[in-house]
Design an enzyme around this catalytic site. Structure first.
Site, PDB file in Angstrom:
ATOM      1  N   LYS A  22      23.240  37.980  27.148  1.00 19.57           N
ATOM      2  CA  LYS A  22      24.394  39.243  27.335  1.00 19.57           C
ATOM      3  C   LYS A  22      23.893  40.707  27.409  1.00 19.57           C
ATOM      4  O   LYS A  22      24.284  41.229  27.924  1.00 19.57           O
ATOM      5  CB  LYS A  22      25.482  38.802  26.169  1.00 19.57           C
ATOM      6  CG  LYS A  22      26.590  39.912  25.893  1.00 19.57           C
ATOM      7  CD  LYS A  22      27.596  39.635  24.787  1.00 19.57           C
ATOM      8  CE  LYS A  22      27.225  40.059  23.559  1.00 19.57           C
ATOM      9  NZ  LYS A  22      27.115  41.650  23.396  1.00 19.57           N
ATOM     10  N   ASN A  23      23.126  40.911  26.291  1.00 17.31           N
ATOM     11  CA  ASN A  23      22.701  42.280  25.999  1.00 17.31           C
ATOM     12  C   ASN A  23      21.595  42.689  27.178  1.00 17.31           C
ATOM     13  O   ASN A  23      21.373  43.949  27.251  1.00 17.31           O
ATOM     14  CB  ASN A  23      22.109  42.573  24.600  1.00 17.31           C
ATOM     15  CG  ASN A  23      23.457  42.436  23.611  1.00 17.31           C
ATOM     16  OD1 ASN A  23      24.328  42.411  23.997  1.00 17.31           O
ATOM     17  ND2 ASN A  23      22.991  42.555  22.347  1.00 17.31           N
ATOM     18  N   CYS A 117      34.869  50.586  15.303  1.00 12.66           N
ATOM     19  CA  CYS A 117      34.451  49.522  15.527  1.00 12.66           C
ATOM     20  C   CYS A 117      34.480  48.678  14.239  1.00 12.66           C
ATOM     21  O   CYS A 117      33.990  49.267  13.261  1.00 12.66           O
ATOM     22  CB  CYS A 117      32.913  49.180  16.445  1.00 12.66           C
ATOM     23  SG  CYS A 117      32.375  47.738  16.309  1.00 12.66           S
ATOM     24  N   ARG A 122      29.332  53.519  14.661  1.00 10.09           N
ATOM     25  CA  ARG A 122      28.837  53.389  15.685  1.00 10.09           C
ATOM     26  C   ARG A 122      28.871  54.540  16.844  1.00 10.09           C
ATOM     27  O   ARG A 122      29.823  54.358  17.763  1.00 10.09           O
ATOM     28  CB  ARG A 122      29.266  52.080  16.684  1.00 10.09           C
ATOM     29  CG  ARG A 122      28.690  51.103  15.640  1.00 10.09           C
ATOM     30  CD  ARG A 122      29.241  49.569  16.417  1.00 10.09           C
ATOM     31  NE  ARG A 122      27.898  49.327  17.395  1.00 10.09           N
ATOM     32  CZ  ARG A 122      27.911  47.986  17.897  1.00 10.09           C
ATOM     33  NH1 ARG A 122      28.869  47.274  17.914  1.00 10.09           N
ATOM     34  NH2 ARG A 122      26.967  47.755  18.901  1.00 10.09           N
ATOM     35  N   ASP A 308      21.624  41.473  14.852  1.00 14.58           N
ATOM     36  CA  ASP A 308      22.312  40.365  15.503  1.00 14.58           C
ATOM     37  C   ASP A 308      21.992  38.914  14.750  1.00 14.58           C
ATOM     38  O   ASP A 308      22.865  37.879  15.423  1.00 14.58           O
ATOM     39  CB  ASP A 308      22.371  40.382  16.868  1.00 14.58           C
ATOM     40  CG  ASP A 308      23.053  41.593  17.604  1.00 14.58           C
ATOM     41  OD1 ASP A 308      23.819  42.212  16.764  1.00 14.58           O
ATOM     42  OD2 ASP A 308      22.719  41.948  18.868  1.00 14.58           O
ATOM     43  N   ARG A 400      32.832  35.987  23.303  1.00 15.68           N
ATOM     44  CA  ARG A 400      32.287  37.163  23.904  1.00 15.68           C
ATOM     45  C   ARG A 400      30.730  36.997  23.893  1.00 15.68           C
ATOM     46  O   ARG A 400      30.080  37.696  24.631  1.00 15.68           O
ATOM     47  CB  ARG A 400      32.496  38.523  22.956  1.00 15.68           C
ATOM     48  CG  ARG A 400      33.915  38.955  23.044  1.00 15.68           C
ATOM     49  CD  ARG A 400      34.108  40.225  22.222  1.00 15.68           C
ATOM     50  NE  ARG A 400      32.819  40.969  22.469  1.00 15.68           N
ATOM     51  CZ  ARG A 400      32.267  41.958  21.565  1.00 15.68           C
ATOM     52  NH1 ARG A 400      32.738  42.105  20.396  1.00 15.68           N
ATOM     53  NH2 ARG A 400      31.380  42.537  22.054  1.00 15.68           N
TER      54      ARG A 400
HETATM   55  C1  UD1 Z   1      23.076  46.945  20.737  1.00 15.80           C
HETATM   56  C2  UD1 Z   1      23.476  45.804  21.134  1.00 15.80           C
HETATM   57  C3  UD1 Z   1      24.036  44.902  19.610  1.00 15.80           C
HETATM   58  C4  UD1 Z   1      22.883  45.388  18.573  1.00 15.80           C
HETATM   59  C5  UD1 Z   1      22.397  46.719  18.447  1.00 15.80           C
HETATM   60  C6  UD1 Z   1      21.426  46.821  17.449  1.00 15.80           C
HETATM   61  C7  UD1 Z   1      24.155  45.596  23.175  1.00 15.80           C
HETATM   62  C8  UD1 Z   1      25.208  45.802  24.136  1.00 15.80           C
HETATM   63  N1  UD1 Z   1      24.627  45.591  21.882  1.00 15.80           N
HETATM   64  O1  UD1 Z   1      24.252  47.815  20.216  1.00 15.80           O
HETATM   65  O2  UD1 Z   1      24.352  43.619  19.957  1.00 15.80           O
HETATM   66  O3  UD1 Z   1      23.699  45.045  17.465  1.00 15.80           O
HETATM   67  O4  UD1 Z   1      22.024  46.996  19.699  1.00 15.80           O
HETATM   68  O5  UD1 Z   1      20.302  46.083  17.752  1.00 15.80           O
HETATM   69  O6  UD1 Z   1      22.992  45.722  23.572  1.00 15.80           O
HETATM   70  N2  UD1 Z   1      23.795  55.170  16.855  1.00 15.80           N
HETATM   71  C9  UD1 Z   1      23.983  56.760  16.881  1.00 15.80           C
HETATM   72  N3  UD1 Z   1      24.202  57.538  17.624  1.00 15.80           N
HETATM   73  C10 UD1 Z   1      24.374  56.801  19.164  1.00 15.80           C
HETATM   74  C11 UD1 Z   1      24.378  55.423  19.325  1.00 15.80           C
HETATM   75  C12 UD1 Z   1      23.775  55.019  18.143  1.00 15.80           C
HETATM   76  O7  UD1 Z   1      23.956  57.116  15.720  1.00 15.80           O
HETATM   77  O8  UD1 Z   1      24.561  57.514  19.994  1.00 15.80           O
HETATM   78  C13 UD1 Z   1      23.440  54.413  15.508  1.00 15.80           C
HETATM   79  C14 UD1 Z   1      24.397  53.497  15.507  1.00 15.80           C
HETATM   80  O9  UD1 Z   1      25.520  53.997  14.765  1.00 15.80           O
HETATM   81  C15 UD1 Z   1      23.738  52.328  14.794  1.00 15.80           C
HETATM   82  C16 UD1 Z   1      22.193  52.578  15.263  1.00 15.80           C
HETATM   83  O10 UD1 Z   1      22.090  53.597  16.002  1.00 15.80           O
HETATM   84  O11 UD1 Z   1      23.532  52.730  13.311  1.00 15.80           O
HETATM   85  C17 UD1 Z   1      21.820  51.673  16.388  1.00 15.80           C
HETATM   86  O12 UD1 Z   1      23.106  51.443  17.274  1.00 15.80           O
HETATM   87  P1  UD1 Z   1      22.582  50.957  18.818  1.00 15.80           P
HETATM   88  O13 UD1 Z   1      21.195  50.594  18.942  1.00 15.80           O
HETATM   89  O14 UD1 Z   1      22.926  52.156  19.610  1.00 15.80           O
HETATM   90  O15 UD1 Z   1      23.451  49.753  19.129  1.00 15.80           O
HETATM   91  P2  UD1 Z   1      24.149  49.472  20.327  1.00 15.80           P
HETATM   92  O16 UD1 Z   1      23.273  49.948  21.497  1.00 15.80           O
HETATM   93  O17 UD1 Z   1      25.526  49.750  20.559  1.00 15.80           O
END
Ligand code: UD1
Length: 421
Positions: A22-23, A117, A122, A308, A400
């Site tokens: 999925k990811n 969320c 996030r 995850d 999902r």
């Molecule tokens: C992706 C995965 C999700 C997984 C996560 C961590 C997908 C579609 N989803 O989510 O399944 O649990 O990686 O491995 O690939 N953060 C910030 N600023 C930002 C973006 C992120 O501070 O602009 C922080 C988040 O709050 C979190 C950390 O960075 O604490 C990691 O998040 P991130 O790797 O971005 O998660 P996703 O990409 O949303």
């Protein structure tokens, strides 16, 4: 709302096929927007999140063509509106992945802010700052991120991620693929799904190097061409079925997967007492009827233990011999499953970002509620080893991320059925 009823106690034994990730599928679908011809993506998992992404394309005027094997052909040239509306973005945060490709390819995008969320705040500040570094003008207005490329298009940039972000890295990498000049992304996410996306961009004629390391170098190209690509296997689905067999003391062979993309998880399963055998595209786990031993673990960006898989290992510890500490370092508030597992008799104490789990010989079936995707997987695993029936409500969360979960578990001998509601 559909529910699952699981009667615990069956020892799993059998073989199943792992679906596409999925990811990886979500960013790859978003990246099809970069092409200037039709693109075909195969091995897509049959999941709600994928349907949502396809629906989002439909809203933008693109009509994806889906064949019987669930390969999707997308022709981004037919795009009519550059807006990702709130009704869709709020159901799937990963919709933010269309932001970078749209600005890079069409010069403009409006994407609803994903908002809060269930698993923590996030934010998406890194996605925004990365695009700004490439010259995009961004305003957040009425709940929408409104982005515009500068005259002449995005420009390559050096960007340092102060937090490792998977979709953040992917978004900026996609935008950089069509920007003018070289971009260097530092402290980039190293997840295998980032590598799969880079391979896809390169299959369209892009120039991305270093994906899988913390420095990704992207030389922007004028155009990206038609391509056909197959999505990588899902490492989280793989890990979840391995844990399912482990908690029941059983055996499973997972096929069409890749043992090299979940080494941290396999290490923990060995520590828990599992015998593991691997081939190029399969993994076999055998507990030989034993109860697992509790393990300590700490989630962190790849290649460390994935967040995850955290909830699933709490289930494993909950019925294991001994006590294990699970530390969550990626997301705040990602222990909601613990409170549902308490209803099943699990002994878990949460202090800050640590859950101390003391295994009990058996959990007890109870009505429980799924709260997010991976949390719901952990409830399914707990139910497999609970005495009596567990009724899991709100399983749309499971749909999902897990393709045909009840069929796959039934093939392994679990007693599970879906009750439409
Ligand atoms: C992706 C995965 C999700 C997984 C996560 C961590 C997908 C579609 N989803 O989510 O399944 O649990 O990686 O491995 O690939 N953060 C910030 N600023 C930002 C973006 C992120 O501070 O602009 C922080 C988040 O709050 C979190 C950390 O960075 O604490 C990691 O998040 P991130 O790797 O971005 O998660 P996703 O990409 O949303």
């Amino acid at each position: 709302m559909d529910k699952l009823i699981i009667t615990g106690g069956a020892r799993l034994d059998g073989e199943i096929r792992i679906s596409g990730a999925k990811n990886a599928a979500l960013p790859i679908l978003a990246a099809t927007l970069l092409a200037d011809g039709p693109v075909t993506v195969g091995n897509l998992p049959h999941l709600h999140d994928i349907t949502t992404m396809i629906e989002l394309f439909g809203r933008m005027g693109i009509e994806p063509v889906i064949d019987e094997k669930l390969a999707v052909e997308i022709d981004p040239r037919t795009i009519k509106t550059l807006v990702a509306p709130y009704e869709l973005v709020k159901t799937m945060r990963a919709s933010i992945l269309v932001l970078g490709p749209m600005v890079a390819r069409f010069g403009k995008a409006e994407v609803a802010l994903p908002g809060g969320c269930a698993i923590g705040s996030r934010p998406v500040d890194l996605h925004i700052r990365g695009l700004e570094a490439m010259g995009a003008k961004i305003e957040v207005e009425s709940g929408y991120i409104k982005a515009e490329a500068p005259e002449g298009g995005l420009r390559g940039a050096h960007f340092f991620f102060d937090t490792v972000s998977v979709t953040g890295t992917e978004n900026i990498m996609m935008a950089a693929a069509l920007a003018k000049g070289r971009s260097v992304l530092q402290n980039a996410a190293r997840e295998p799904e980032v590598v799969d996306l880079a391979n896809f961009i390169n299959a369209m004629g892009g120039k991305v190097q270093g994906a899988g390391t913390d420095t990704i170098i992207i030389d922007g190209v004028e155009r990206l061409a038609s391509a056909t690509y197959r999505v990588m296997p899902d490492r989280i689905e793989t890990g979840t079925y391995l844990v399912a067999a482990a908690v029941t003391g059983g055996r499973v062979k997972v096929k069409d997967t890749d043992p090299t993309i979940l080494e941290a998880v396999l290490e923990k399963l060995k520590e828990a007492g599992a015998e593991l055998t691997t081939g190029e595209d399969w993994i076999e786990l055998d507990m030989h009827g034993k109860r697992p031993k509790a393990v300590n673990l700490r989630t962190a960006p790849y290649p460390a233990f994935p967040t995850d898989m955290q909830a699933q290992f709490i289930s494993l510890n909950a019925i294991a011999e001994g006590t294990g500490a699970v530390i969550e370092t990626i997301f705040e508030n990602r222990f909601m499953h613990v409170y549902e597992m308490h209803r099943m008799g699990a002994q878990i104490q949460v202090e800050g970002n640590t859950a101390i789990v003391t295994g009990v010989p058996a959990l007890k079936g109870a009505p429980v509620m799924a709260t997010d995707l991976r949390a719901s997987a952990s409830l399914v695993l707990s139910a497999l080893v609970a005495e009596g029936d567990t009724l899991i409500d709100r399983i749309y969360h499971i749909d999902r991320g897990y393709e045909c979960i009840e069929e796959k578990l039934q093939m392994l001998g679990a007693i599970i059925r879906r009750v439409p509601g």
